[in-house]
Design a protein around this motif. Structure first.
Motif, PDB file in Angstrom:
ATOM      1  N   ASP A   1      60.407 -50.291  11.701  1.00 51.59           N
ATOM      2  CA  ASP A   1      59.458 -50.932  10.892  1.00 51.59           C
ATOM      3  C   ASP A   1      58.150 -50.594  11.399  1.00 51.59           C
ATOM      4  N   ILE A   2      57.051 -50.000  10.635  1.00 52.35           N
ATOM      5  CA  ILE A   2      55.904 -49.214  11.035  1.00 52.35           C
ATOM      6  C   ILE A   2      54.672 -49.787  10.414  1.00 52.35           C
ATOM      7  N   ILE A   3      53.804 -49.681  11.180  1.00 52.97           N
ATOM      8  CA  ILE A   3      52.629 -50.137  10.415  1.00 52.97           C
ATOM      9  C   ILE A   3      51.408 -48.886  10.483  1.00 52.97           C
ATOM     10  N   ILE A   4      50.986 -48.464   9.444  1.00 53.19           N
ATOM     11  CA  ILE A   4      49.769 -47.592   9.316  1.00 53.19           C
ATOM     12  C   ILE A   4      48.450 -48.311   9.136  1.00 53.19           C
ATOM     13  N   ILE A   5      47.682 -47.835  10.168  1.00 48.83           N
ATOM     14  CA  ILE A   5      46.144 -48.485  10.312  1.00 48.83           C
ATOM     15  C   ILE A   5      45.107 -47.467  10.004  1.00 48.83           C
TER      16      ILE A   5
ATOM     17  N   LYS B   1      44.698 -43.040   4.397  1.00 44.47           N
ATOM     18  CA  LYS B   1      45.946 -43.808   5.000  1.00 44.47           C
ATOM     19  C   LYS B   1      46.709 -43.858   3.770  1.00 44.47           C
ATOM     20  N   GLY B   2      46.353 -44.052   2.619  1.00 43.72           N
ATOM     21  CA  GLY B   2      47.173 -44.107   1.254  1.00 43.72           C
ATOM     22  C   GLY B   2      47.896 -42.552   1.000  1.00 43.72           C
ATOM     23  N   THR B   3      47.330 -41.586   1.227  1.00 41.41           N
ATOM     24  CA  THR B   3      47.737 -40.030   1.180  1.00 41.41           C
ATOM     25  C   THR B   3      48.708 -39.938   2.145  1.00 41.41           C
ATOM     26  N   GLN B   4      48.355 -40.332   3.371  1.00 42.77           N
ATOM     27  CA  GLN B   4      49.340 -40.180   4.454  1.00 42.77           C
ATOM     28  C   GLN B   4      50.819 -41.071   4.237  1.00 42.77           C
ATOM     29  N   ALA B   5      50.655 -42.179   3.692  1.00 43.26           N
ATOM     30  CA  ALA B   5      51.580 -43.358   3.933  1.00 43.26           C
ATOM     31  C   ALA B   5      52.826 -42.717   3.165  1.00 43.26           C
ATOM     32  N   GLY B   6      52.639 -42.273   2.012  1.00 44.68           N
ATOM     33  CA  GLY B   6      53.872 -41.900   1.173  1.00 44.68           C
ATOM     34  C   GLY B   6      54.508 -40.668   1.807  1.00 44.68           C
ATOM     35  N   TYR B   7      53.807 -39.925   2.451  1.00 44.29           N
ATOM     36  CA  TYR B   7      54.436 -38.687   3.147  1.00 44.29           C
ATOM     37  C   TYR B   7      55.252 -39.312   4.503  1.00 44.29           C
ATOM     38  N   LEU B   8      54.547 -40.120   5.026  1.00 45.05           N
ATOM     39  CA  LEU B   8      55.133 -40.765   6.316  1.00 45.05           C
ATOM     40  C   LEU B   8      56.406 -41.483   6.118  1.00 45.05           C
ATOM     41  N   ALA B   9      56.503 -42.408   5.141  1.00 47.19           N
ATOM     42  CA  ALA B   9      57.574 -43.179   4.686  1.00 47.19           C
ATOM     43  C   ALA B   9      58.985 -42.081   4.286  1.00 47.19           C
TER      44      ALA B   9
ATOM     45  N   GLY C   1      42.194 -38.250  12.281  1.00 49.58           N
ATOM     46  CA  GLY C   1      42.247 -38.446  10.997  1.00 49.58           C
ATOM     47  C   GLY C   1      40.944 -37.508  10.442  1.00 49.58           C
ATOM     48  N   ASN C   2      40.234 -36.957  11.329  1.00 54.84           N
ATOM     49  CA  ASN C   2      38.981 -36.342  10.885  1.00 54.84           C
ATOM     50  C   ASN C   2      39.440 -34.737  10.631  1.00 54.84           C
ATOM     51  N   GLN C   3      40.239 -34.426   9.902  1.00 58.40           N
ATOM     52  CA  GLN C   3      40.717 -32.898   9.565  1.00 58.40           C
ATOM     53  C   GLN C   3      41.635 -32.761   8.425  1.00 58.40           C
ATOM     54  N   GLY C   4      41.974 -31.729   7.929  1.00 55.18           N
ATOM     55  CA  GLY C   4      42.746 -31.460   6.618  1.00 55.18           C
ATOM     56  C   GLY C   4      43.926 -32.378   6.683  1.00 55.18           C
ATOM     57  N   ILE C   5      44.322 -32.561   5.543  1.00 56.11           N
ATOM     58  CA  ILE C   5      45.713 -33.500   5.353  1.00 56.11           C
ATOM     59  C   ILE C   5      46.705 -32.844   5.828  1.00 56.11           C
TER      60      ILE C   5
ATOM     61  N   VAL D   1      46.492 -33.384   9.917  1.00 53.72           N
ATOM     62  CA  VAL D   1      46.547 -34.782  10.200  1.00 53.72           C
ATOM     63  C   VAL D   1      48.396 -34.907  10.105  1.00 53.72           C
ATOM     64  N   ARG D   2      49.147 -34.509   9.159  1.00 49.68           N
ATOM     65  CA  ARG D   2      50.259 -34.513   8.781  1.00 49.68           C
ATOM     66  C   ARG D   2      51.213 -34.105   9.886  1.00 49.68           C
ATOM     67  N   GLU D   3      50.800 -32.870  10.720  1.00 47.90           N
ATOM     68  CA  GLU D   3      51.574 -32.283  11.786  1.00 47.90           C
ATOM     69  C   GLU D   3      51.255 -32.948  13.144  1.00 47.90           C
ATOM     70  N   ASP D   4      49.883 -33.574  13.256  1.00 43.17           N
ATOM     71  CA  ASP D   4      49.561 -34.343  14.342  1.00 43.17           C
ATOM     72  C   ASP D   4      50.254 -35.585  14.437  1.00 43.17           C
ATOM     73  N   MET D   5      50.409 -36.175  13.332  1.00 41.13           N
ATOM     74  CA  MET D   5      51.368 -37.284  13.087  1.00 41.13           C
ATOM     75  C   MET D   5      52.923 -37.259  13.638  1.00 41.13           C
ATOM     76  N   ARG D   6      53.474 -36.107  13.013  1.00 45.38           N
ATOM     77  CA  ARG D   6      54.840 -35.852  13.466  1.00 45.38           C
ATOM     78  C   ARG D   6      54.987 -35.662  14.819  1.00 45.38           C
ATOM     79  N   LYS D   7      54.224 -34.873  15.604  1.00 45.06           N
ATOM     80  CA  LYS D   7      54.096 -34.413  16.759  1.00 45.06           C
ATOM     81  C   LYS D   7      53.929 -35.749  17.774  1.00 45.06           C
TER      82      LYS D   7
END
Length: 217
Positions: free
Chosen positions: A2-6, A13-21, A197-201, A204-210
């Motif tokens: 169970d995860i929270i995105i802030i 946030k909305g753009t990344q949330a769908g990918y992250l889920a 989050g101050n970089q390209g989409i 941001v996704r790559e950094d989230m994964r790592k």
């Protein structure tokens, strides 16, 4: 899991949330979508929430929390959920922890998309949303293929009234004076992951994964 995105409005946030889920194989639960569906379906909690909204009042925490927990308890959410737009306050976070504990679950981690305020203002000024399914675009960073038309469902794109002028500043004031305290709350639990989050989409996704893989190990 169970995860929270802030993230503040305009943080992506909305753009990344769908990918992250999708990446984590959990259900994406947006508080905005949850309320909209509750109103459309005239659920008991939706009717109660609408009464407050119609009076120009904020929906009380207990109603919002009950609505979220009602969703999380459903069989399709058993594998996990990504909460987007909730919790917004420490009180909501504490109520969520208590409700999850009753389900023998807990927040796994909270991920924060950190974007400077001046960049958020710039992004919000160029943000457009599709009328059909609320897909988010930005005239500079993520424009649609055809101006004014959603790539995914062909509906019209529009700009929210609170993405303009003083309304932008007011929404950001709320985030940086209230919601920002969630960072300390989850940091103290050893559950906070912060991402630039101050970089390209894609970056941001790559950094989230790592960051998530580091957290897991």
């Amino acid at each position: 899991m169970d995860i929270i995105i802030i993230g503040a409005q305009g943080s992506g946030k909305g753009t990344q949330a769908g990918y992250l889920a999708e990446y984590l194989k959990v259900h994406h639960l947006s508080s905005g979508d949850m309320f909209r569906k509750a109103f459309e379906n005239h659920t008991a909690l939706g009717i109660k929430a609408r009464e407050y909204i119609d009076r120009g009042e904020l929906v009380p925490d207990n109603v919002t929390v009950d609505m979220v927990l009602e969703h999380i308890a459903r069989p399709e959410y058993r594998a996990g959920v990504l909460l987007d737009g909730f919790p917004r306050t420490i009180a909501q976070s504490q109520a969520l922890d208590k409700g999850l504990e009753a389900l023998d679950r807990s927040v796994t981690f909270a991920i924060y998309l950190n974007v400077p305020r001046e960049e958020l203002v710039h992004r919000l000024a160029g943000r457009y949303i599709c009328r059909a399914h609320q897909h988010v675009y930005n005239s500079e960073t993520n424009p649609p293929h055809v101006p004014g038309i959603c790539d995914l469902d062909g509906s019209e794109l529009y700009q929210r009234s609170d993405d303009k002028g003083e309304a932008i500043q007011k929404r950001l004031d709320t985030f940086f004076s209230e919601t920002i305290h969630l960072l300390d709350f989850y940091q103290q639990q050893g559950k906070l992951i912060e991402v630039n989050g101050n970089q390209g989409i894609e970056l941001v996704r790559e950094d989230m994964r790592k960051a998530i893989e580091r957290f897991r190990h």
